[in-house]
Scaffold this motif. Sequence first.
Motif, mmCIF file in Angstrom:
data_model
loop_
_atom_site.group_PDB
_atom_site.id
_atom_site.type_symbol
_atom_site.label_atom_id
_atom_site.label_comp_id
_atom_site.label_asym_id
_atom_site.label_seq_id
_atom_site.Cartn_x
_atom_site.Cartn_y
_atom_site.Cartn_z
ATOM 1 N N LYS A 254 -45.132 27.376 26.886
ATOM 2 C CA LYS A 254 -44.492 25.885 26.665
ATOM 3 C C LYS A 254 -45.699 25.560 25.643
ATOM 4 N N THR A 255 -45.251 24.991 24.233
ATOM 5 C CA THR A 255 -45.977 24.742 23.179
ATOM 6 C C THR A 255 -46.473 23.212 23.409
ATOM 7 N N LYS A 256 -47.563 23.266 23.325
ATOM 8 C CA LYS A 256 -48.756 21.840 23.724
ATOM 9 C C LYS A 256 -48.286 20.828 22.689
ATOM 10 N N THR A 257 -48.555 19.638 23.267
ATOM 11 C CA THR A 257 -48.145 18.688 22.185
ATOM 12 C C THR A 257 -49.658 18.377 21.387
ATOM 13 N N GLU A 258 -49.677 17.614 20.213
ATOM 14 C CA GLU A 258 -50.716 17.360 19.660
ATOM 15 C C GLU A 258 -51.987 16.612 20.581
ATOM 16 N N GLU A 259 -51.159 15.704 21.108
ATOM 17 C CA GLU A 259 -52.167 14.957 22.269
ATOM 18 C C GLU A 259 -53.019 15.869 23.223
ATOM 19 N N ALA A 260 -52.212 16.626 23.804
ATOM 20 C CA ALA A 260 -52.695 17.505 24.712
ATOM 21 C C ALA A 260 -53.923 18.535 24.301
ATOM 22 N N ILE A 261 -53.788 19.089 22.935
ATOM 23 C CA ILE A 261 -54.532 19.766 22.356
ATOM 24 C C ILE A 261 -55.953 18.805 22.343
ATOM 25 N N GLN A 262 -55.560 17.518 21.858
ATOM 26 C CA GLN A 262 -56.643 16.666 21.254
ATOM 27 C C GLN A 262 -57.457 16.530 22.476
ATOM 28 N N ALA A 263 -56.688 16.336 23.644
ATOM 29 C CA ALA A 263 -57.644 15.957 24.823
ATOM 30 C C ALA A 263 -58.489 17.291 25.222
ATOM 31 N N GLU A 264 -57.923 18.408 24.910
ATOM 32 C CA GLU A 264 -58.787 19.445 25.426
ATOM 33 C C GLU A 264 -60.028 19.508 24.530
ATOM 34 N N VAL B 267 -61.460 17.123 22.981
ATOM 35 C CA VAL B 267 -62.498 16.036 23.346
ATOM 36 C C VAL B 267 -63.393 16.409 24.470
ATOM 37 N N GLN B 268 -62.714 17.057 25.508
ATOM 38 C CA GLN B 268 -63.450 17.531 26.695
ATOM 39 C C GLN B 268 -64.553 18.621 26.437
ATOM 40 N N PHE B 269 -64.035 19.580 25.494
ATOM 41 C CA PHE B 269 -64.856 20.459 24.987
ATOM 42 C C PHE B 269 -66.251 20.170 24.309
ATOM 43 N N LEU B 270 -65.781 19.080 23.473
ATOM 44 C CA LEU B 270 -66.915 18.399 22.583
ATOM 45 C C LEU B 270 -67.944 17.765 23.656
ATOM 46 N N ASN B 271 -67.228 16.784 24.622
ATOM 47 C CA ASN B 271 -68.130 16.155 25.554
ATOM 48 C C ASN B 271 -68.888 17.179 26.336
ATOM 49 N N VAL C 257 -67.848 11.267 21.207
ATOM 50 C CA VAL C 257 -66.414 11.410 20.533
ATOM 51 C C VAL C 257 -65.700 10.418 20.415
ATOM 52 N N ILE C 258 -65.120 9.766 19.119
ATOM 53 C CA ILE C 258 -64.587 8.624 19.038
ATOM 54 C C ILE C 258 -63.135 9.174 18.510
ATOM 55 N N GLN C 259 -62.008 8.458 19.221
ATOM 56 C CA GLN C 259 -60.688 9.042 18.880
ATOM 57 C C GLN C 259 -60.157 7.759 18.278
ATOM 58 N N TYR C 260 -59.585 7.877 16.939
ATOM 59 C CA TYR C 260 -58.871 6.909 16.246
ATOM 60 C C TYR C 260 -57.496 6.719 16.660
ATOM 61 N N ALA C 261 -57.113 5.402 16.483
ATOM 62 C CA ALA C 261 -55.846 5.208 16.840
ATOM 63 C C ALA C 261 -54.982 5.709 15.433
ATOM 64 N N LYS C 262 -53.814 6.136 15.543
ATOM 65 C CA LYS C 262 -53.160 6.303 14.331
ATOM 66 C C LYS C 262 -52.385 4.948 13.897
ATOM 67 N N PRO C 263 -52.362 4.586 12.667
ATOM 68 C CA PRO C 263 -51.441 3.502 12.248
ATOM 69 C C PRO C 263 -50.206 3.496 12.691
ATOM 70 N N THR D 236 -56.574 23.470 15.499
ATOM 71 C CA THR D 236 -55.346 23.471 16.194
ATOM 72 C C THR D 236 -55.643 23.856 17.944
ATOM 73 N N CYS D 237 -56.876 24.315 18.065
ATOM 74 C CA CYS D 237 -57.334 24.490 19.501
ATOM 75 C C CYS D 237 -58.597 24.298 19.737
ATOM 76 N N VAL D 238 -59.288 24.413 20.952
ATOM 77 C CA VAL D 238 -60.730 24.461 21.100
ATOM 78 C C VAL D 238 -61.557 25.238 20.490
ATOM 79 N N GLU D 239 -61.113 26.828 20.184
ATOM 80 C CA GLU D 239 -61.752 27.816 19.629
ATOM 81 C C GLU D 239 -61.915 27.506 18.368
ATOM 82 N N ASP D 240 -61.029 26.927 17.536
ATOM 83 C CA ASP D 240 -60.989 26.408 16.209
ATOM 84 C C ASP D 240 -62.171 25.487 16.038
#
Length: 120
Positions: free
Chosen positions: A3-13, A15-19, A25-31, A90-94
């Motif tokens: 199943k293709t991941k959503t951008e939000e799911a990739i972003q959550a991964e 953020v978890q990796f960076l933490n 990490v600061i996540q910015y709301a999209k306008p 596009t992923c944690v490895e990137d």
Amino acid sequence: MSKTKTEEAIQAEIVQFLNLEGWYVIQYAKPGTHGRLRGAVASGHPDLLAIKGGQCCWFEVKRPGGRLSPAQKTMHENLVTLACRVYTVTCVEDCAVALSAWGFQVRTKFTRHENEPGEL
């Protein structure tokens, strides 16, 4: 079939990796994003700002095959002109590759599972 991941799911991964790597990490709301502050950031602003040891890195998160909008390209060029680190991932490895290329030590080891891009 994967199943293709959503951008939000990739972003959550990411953020978890960076933490886990010790980044703040600061996540910015999209306008215009429903349920968030509208107009909180300029159009084209990267999704994440990671800060560690007085160093900052910007990350734009995309799904595999995703492309930057013209506003994002302009914003990224402006940030680079200001000597900022900006990378599209596009992923944690990137994200780990970008950090390593910028000279940051990455402690997390990765194991990719066949047909599961971006999985740890």
